[in-house]
Design an enzyme around this catalytic site. Sequence first.
Site, PDB file in Angstrom:
ATOM      1  N   ALA A  95     -81.289  15.822 -63.908  1.00 48.02           N
ATOM      2  CA  ALA A  95     -81.620  16.181 -62.517  1.00 48.02           C
ATOM      3  C   ALA A  95     -80.665  15.543 -61.510  1.00 48.02           C
ATOM      4  CB  ALA A  95     -83.046  15.738 -62.219  1.00 48.02           C
ATOM      5  N   THR A 139     -70.091  13.620 -65.839  1.00 49.25           N
ATOM      6  CA  THR A 139     -69.282  14.780 -65.465  1.00 49.25           C
ATOM      7  C   THR A 139     -67.804  14.441 -65.361  1.00 49.25           C
ATOM      8  OG1 THR A 139     -68.723  16.114 -63.516  1.00 49.25           O
ATOM      9  CG2 THR A 139     -70.019  14.179 -63.112  1.00 49.25           C
ATOM     10  N   GLU A 141     -66.087  15.032 -62.952  1.00 51.82           N
ATOM     11  CA  GLU A 141     -65.803  14.639 -61.562  1.00 51.82           C
ATOM     12  C   GLU A 141     -65.580  13.134 -61.418  1.00 51.82           C
ATOM     13  OE1 GLU A 141     -65.494  16.257 -58.440  1.00 51.82           O
ATOM     14  OE2 GLU A 141     -65.194  18.049 -59.633  1.00 51.82           O
ATOM     15  N   TYR A 163     -70.068  12.966 -54.802  1.00 56.16           N
ATOM     16  CA  TYR A 163     -70.761  13.293 -56.054  1.00 56.16           C
ATOM     17  C   TYR A 163     -70.127  12.551 -57.231  1.00 56.16           C
ATOM     18  CZ  TYR A 163     -71.993  16.220 -60.096  1.00 56.16           C
ATOM     19  OH  TYR A 163     -72.402  16.658 -61.336  1.00 56.16           O
ATOM     20  N   LYS A 167     -71.790   9.674 -59.697  1.00 59.02           N
ATOM     21  CA  LYS A 167     -71.830   9.870 -61.157  1.00 59.02           C
ATOM     22  C   LYS A 167     -71.081   8.743 -61.882  1.00 59.02           C
ATOM     23  CE  LYS A 167     -74.130  13.718 -62.123  1.00 59.02           C
ATOM     24  NZ  LYS A 167     -75.278  13.752 -63.041  1.00 59.02           N
TER      25      LYS A 167
END
Length: 338
Positions: A95, A139, A141, A163, A167
Site C-alpha cells: 500500500a 521500487t 525509483e 516518492y 521508498k
Amino acid sequence: MAETTVNGSERVALITGVTGQDGSYLCELLLKKGYKVHGIVRRTSNVQRLRLEHLRTMPEVYGKSFFLHYGDLSDATTLRRIIHLARPDEIYHLAGQSHVGLSFEIPESTCEEIAMATLRLLEICRDQPHPIHFYHASTSEIFGFVKESPQTEETPFRPSSPYGCAKAFATDMGRVYRAGYNLFVCNGILYNHESPRRGENFVTRKISRQVARIKLGMADKLTLGNVHGRRDWGHAQDYVEAMWLMLQHPTPDDYIVATGKSHSVMDFVEAAFAVVGLPWEKHLEFDRSIERPIEPARLLGDAGKIERVIGWKPKRTFEMLATEMVEADLADLADLRS
Ligand code: G4F
C-alpha cells in the site's frame, strides 16, 4: 487448488494495498495456492475495489479463505489489531501513494504513507510472538539519478523524487530490521510493471485506454507529457509471482525484479497504435504541464540475482503487454457501450 501448509496448518497472508493492481493479482495467486488471504482496505468508495469484486461476491471464497478489513496505514492501533486477529505467516506490504508525478505535489503525505507506514508495520512485526515473513514493495525509483545502468542490488540509492526518497527510507528500514532484529524482510526492488488492471493515471494504461477509445470513435487525441523517458516495463502478473517466491526462500534478501529491456514511452505509444492499426501521428499531442520537474535517468534492471537464487524470470514481453492492455480496453469499452 494446491494446498500450502506449514507443519500441516494452512498458510495465512496479509496484504496491504490489496485493492491495487498488484494486490489483486497477488490475492488471486495466493488463494490458488491454498492460502487464507486477509486484505486491508481504506474506508473509501467501492470503485477501488472493482479489481476484487469477483472474489468478494463469491460466497465460497469471501469470508472463508478471503477476508477484508478496514484499516489505515496511519493508524497503528488498527494495524496491530488486524495483525493480531489474522496472525499472518506472510505480510505483503504494497500500500501507499504510488504516483511519482503526484509525489512532487503532495510530498509530505507521500512520505508519511510510504516511509512512516512501513516503519510502523516493521515495529508491529517485531512485537509479534510468531515469526512473520515480510515483503516490502520497493521500487527502481530509489535509484533515480543513476550513475550505472543496468542497476543491481548493489547500486547506491540516489532517488530523484519525493516518492523515491520515501521508498529509499523504507527499503533501508527493511534492511535495518532484518540485520538488527533478525526479522525476515525482503525488499522487492520492482521496475515498472503494468497490466489491464493498471490505474489510468499511469502512462501505459492511459495510452491503452485512449487508443481503444480512438479506435472505437469515442475520442480523437491522446495527450501526453514527456515521451522520451525510458523504463524497464514488465507484466504485473509475473512480478507478483516474484514477490511470493522471495518469501518462500530460506533466507531473506533484496532482489531486483525487472526484464532487463529498455523502452521509451514513445515505443509504448507505437506498439499500442499498431495493435489497432491506426497512425499515432494523427492522434498524439503534447501538454508540457504534464511533464515532471525531474525525470530519473536510465532505469534498467539487472534481474540476474533473482534468476540465479530463486529461479524467477519474466514470462511476458513488452509487445505481449501492450497487446493485452489495448485488447482488454477495447473489450471493456465495447462492454460498457452495449
Ligand atoms: O507511468 P508512470 O507514471 O510511471 P513511473 O513514474 O515510472 O512510476 C511507476 O513505476 C515506478 C517503478 O516501478 C513505481 F515505483 C511507481 O510507483 C509507478 O508504478 O510514468 C512513466 C513515464 C514518466 O517518464 C512520465 O513522465 O511516462 C511519462 N509520461 C508522459 N506522459 C507520463 C505521461 N506519465 C503519466 N503518468 N501520465 C502522462 O500523461
